[in-house]
Design a protein around this motif. Sequence first.
Motif, PDB file in Angstrom:
ATOM      1  N   LYS A  24      -8.035 -25.752  62.212  1.00 43.80           N
ATOM      2  CA  LYS A  24      -9.398 -25.345  61.866  1.00 43.80           C
ATOM      3  C   LYS A  24      -9.463 -24.738  60.467  1.00 43.80           C
ATOM      4  N   HIS A  25      -8.431 -23.943  60.115  1.00 42.58           N
ATOM      5  CA  HIS A  25      -8.500 -23.173  58.870  1.00 42.58           C
ATOM      6  C   HIS A  25      -7.838 -23.853  57.669  1.00 42.58           C
ATOM      7  N   ILE A  26      -6.983 -24.831  57.904  1.00 43.56           N
ATOM      8  CA  ILE A  26      -6.218 -25.419  56.798  1.00 43.56           C
ATOM      9  C   ILE A  26      -7.090 -25.983  55.675  1.00 43.56           C
ATOM     10  N   PHE A  50       0.843 -28.989  56.172  1.00 41.18           N
ATOM     11  CA  PHE A  50       1.686 -28.016  55.479  1.00 41.18           C
ATOM     12  C   PHE A  50       2.485 -28.700  54.376  1.00 41.18           C
ATOM     13  N   ASP A  51       2.772 -27.926  53.326  1.00 41.76           N
ATOM     14  CA  ASP A  51       3.534 -28.451  52.187  1.00 41.76           C
ATOM     15  C   ASP A  51       5.034 -28.191  52.325  1.00 41.76           C
ATOM     16  N   PHE A  52       5.383 -27.027  52.890  1.00 39.97           N
ATOM     17  CA  PHE A  52       6.785 -26.617  52.984  1.00 39.97           C
ATOM     18  C   PHE A  52       7.057 -26.026  54.369  1.00 39.97           C
ATOM     19  N   PHE A  53       8.362 -25.944  54.704  1.00 36.29           N
ATOM     20  CA  PHE A  53       8.734 -25.630  56.079  1.00 36.29           C
ATOM     21  C   PHE A  53       9.973 -24.737  56.095  1.00 36.29           C
ATOM     22  N   GLN A  98      -0.929 -23.667  48.371  1.00 40.89           N
ATOM     23  CA  GLN A  98       0.111 -24.379  49.104  1.00 40.89           C
ATOM     24  C   GLN A  98       0.473 -23.605  50.364  1.00 40.89           C
ATOM     25  N   LEU A  99       0.869 -24.322  51.408  1.00 36.45           N
ATOM     26  CA  LEU A  99       1.119 -23.712  52.709  1.00 36.45           C
ATOM     27  C   LEU A  99       2.555 -23.903  53.148  1.00 36.45           C
TER      28      LEU A  99
END
Length: 411
Positions: A146-148, A177-180, A157-158
């Motif tokens: 919902k918020h991304i 997401f960009d990174f993990f 970046q997330l």
Amino acid sequence: MFAFIARQPILDKSKNVFAYELLFRDGKSGAYPEHSDQKTKYISEHFHPLGLDDISGEKTSFITFSSDTIISRFPTSLNPESVVVELADPTDNANGLFEACQHIKQLGFKLAIDDPMMVGATHDIFPLIDIVKVDVAKTRFETIEKHIPRYHDANVQLVAEQVDTQDNFTTCVDLGFDFFQGYFFSQPEARILKQLPASKMNIVDLMGESSSTHFNIERISQIIERDATLSFLLLKFINNPTINKRYKITSLKHALNYMGEVEIKKFIALLSLTNLGDEKPLEIIHMSLVRAKFFDLLAERRGIKNNPPISFLVGLFSLLEGLLDQSMTDIVKQLPLSEEVNDALLGKNLEMNNYMTLVRAFESALWMNVIKQAKLLDIDQKQLHMLYNQAITWGNGVRSAISSHYPRAIA
């Protein structure tokens, strides 16, 4: 220079390391520590301190700072091209924090916050933020979805934190997401019983030789000489400046004369692991390297001298489940390792179990577990940090030999 520290990898969508988050034992909640000049001098003289490049292997470093440090004592020696400044508390309304963050941005640093509930857009500091980290273990995927969009719209970046399974990684990629961050990459993608391919049999043979009590130089030479890649990599390993700064090694027999039997066994084990996991993320190999050296140093410190180097091999092969996507029980049935190595990999060796608990504590910055294991192993906890730092430095050096292309990540 830092002595008491842990690091956790942050990977991109291709499972390559983008950065490491650094967690400091001396700092509150893992934040950047502030030492007196006297303590800094003591640490540098008595332990094995590392620079940021040593710790992060020339990757970007995420470092958390308290509001007080950001406002009045921000270290000017840090490089904005390789450090992301993470705010310990983005809701802090301390006088001067917003202005200090503006100044840090003007210096070229990127700012990051932990925002597990994804409410960062309501914080006064949000317009300055470049990266937001979300704990996906604490936040419902429906809420994230919902918020991304608003974060993407703001060019933020997330980073997904606590990504501990391959399924969670896939879900987070799909969410945007960009990174993990998490140890998903070291977990098996699917536990299925499959035979190792015939093309890996040379590698399997080498693994067996590395754990053998006897050393058959002719047999090892024959295995390596059958594969030009193995020959090239072995010489590249042995001539790496981290390991050998004095002599140019030109052949396996030359290496044996120079390094000795035990060290050669370690390197043919390295050779085996590198080729066995050539389709997996490089970071799982890197973790294996650090574990191998750390276990080796622990065994030496404990007065355990083995030929073959059991501790080194157990550390090196401890992540085979993730490399081969099989259970360790099935793996040891297929590999010609010694019974002692097999038992340790299956958790039947108390000494090695303690090493395993300890290295996982370092990898996850579980400092109380480090203290507990220090007592069990009768090694001063600060000395354990020194040994782990040595293992990180060694692992970085060998990794550079494994990877001909080791790019520097840019945030």
